[in-house]
Design an enzyme around this catalytic site. Structure first.
Site, short mmCIF file in Angstrom:
data_model
loop_
_atom_site.label_atom_id
_atom_site.label_comp_id
_atom_site.label_asym_id
_atom_site.label_seq_id
_atom_site.Cartn_x
_atom_site.Cartn_y
_atom_site.Cartn_z
N ASP A 1 0.28 6.87 -3.69
CA ASP A 1 -0.88 6.46 -4.48
C ASP A 1 -1.25 7.49 -5.54
OD1 ASP A 1 -1.21 4.05 -3.24
OD2 ASP A 1 -2.93 4.63 -2.04
N HIS B 1 0.85 -1.18 0.00
CA HIS B 1 0.00 0.00 0.00
C HIS B 1 0.88 1.24 0.00
CE1 HIS B 1 -4.06 -1.53 0.15
NE2 HIS B 1 -3.72 -2.41 1.08
#
Length: 300
Positions: A70, A40
């Protein structure tokens, strides 16, 4: 490897259309030890080296939500890669594959951190440098009403105005860049900011170049005079607030939709019918759970 298992890998599709631009956005990239590993934002940020620079003194490194790896290092850098490939295709007539790694994207985004190491900006441990909460003039301070002010008075001419706004005398203070005095000065600034409300500090600093601004909540950001004058935020039909697309282009500005976001599967059948699927084929895709449609009818 997901697209390859579907028979839709870049080698296959580029044979069908040599002008195709095929973007592959992953955390660790298409090759390397971690290429097939789960992760992540915080993991990509960690592997890039950038996470080690984020956080306050004597605290653990701190990941700022999932914005950096991200969205910035991933989505924005991938979009930039697509734009570059489109520009190149205008000359060559050929497409290509974009290997967008979030680790590399956020590392490249942090090039300033790497390139400025020799300038002394990051010579101290985390949280003790000019831009990472070490300096008293580049910090956030709590106000008497529990809100915050952001201070970024780096240049001497801006620092002078900060000191005046705080009601202090520059001649009675240590030199701005006296590192050893920074902890003491932070305490002094904090005690002064705590004596007035955020609105009171805004009335003092709004007309200056002290680089002092309020830390706004989402609701306050939307209603702030500056943002309202620029229409920086928009409201959709259900009344939800979101940022206006940026940057603003002079000749072809974005025209955002004010309609609500579609529900998951809301237009699935409509789109498949447009592409020539029969109702029987669509029903089979439903039963196989390949697609999902939103059933707007009540099941009583």
């Amino acid at each position: 490897g997901v697209m390859e298992r579907l028979g839709l890998g870049p080698e296959v599709l580029l044979q069908e259309n040599p002008r195709l631009i095929y973007a592959r956005l992953t955390g660790f990239g298409q090759t390397g030890k971690y290429a097939k590993s789960a992760g992540h934002d915080i993991n990509y940020l960690a592997l890039s080296g950038v996470l080690s620079k984020l956080g306050r003194k004597n605290e653990n490194p701190y990941a700022p939500v999932n914005l950096l790896a991200d969205f910035a290092g991933g989505g924005v850098m991938c979009a930039l890669g697509i734009v570059i490939a489109l520009f190149e295709r205008a000359k060559s007539g050929k497409g290509q594959v974009i290997d967008a790694s979030m680790v590399e994207g956020v590392a490249y985004l942090g090039s300033f951190l790497w390139k400025s190491q020799s300038l002394g900006l990051w010579s101290q441990p985390r949280g003790e440098n000019l831009l990472d909460s070490g300096a008293p003039f580049y910090e956030t301070y709590r106000t008497s009403d529990g809100k915050f002010m952001a201070v970024g008075a780096i240049e001497p001419k801006f620092y002078d105005q900060l000191i005046k706004g705080l009601g202090l005398d520059l001649d009675e203070l240590p030199a701005q860049m006296s590192f050893s005095n920074w902890p003491e000065m932070k305490k002094k600034f904090a005690s002064i900011f705590a004596q007035k409300t955020q609105a009171e500090w805004c009335s003092i600093f709004d007309s200056t170049d002290a680089c002092v601004t309020p830390v706004l909540s989402f609701e306050d950001a939307h209603s702030h005079q500056h943002n309202k004058e620029r229409s920086s935020f928009i409201k959709n039909d259900p009344g939800e607030i979101s940022p206006r697309p940026a940057p603003v282009l002079s000749r072809t500005p974005a025209v955002p939709s004010c309609k609500r976001d579609p529900f998951v599967g809301e237009h699935t059948e409509e789109i498949l019918l447009e592409y020539g699927f029969t109702k029987q084929e669509i029903a089979k895709l439903h039963s196989d759970k390949t697609i999902e449609s939103r059933d707007l009818k009540a099941s009583l």
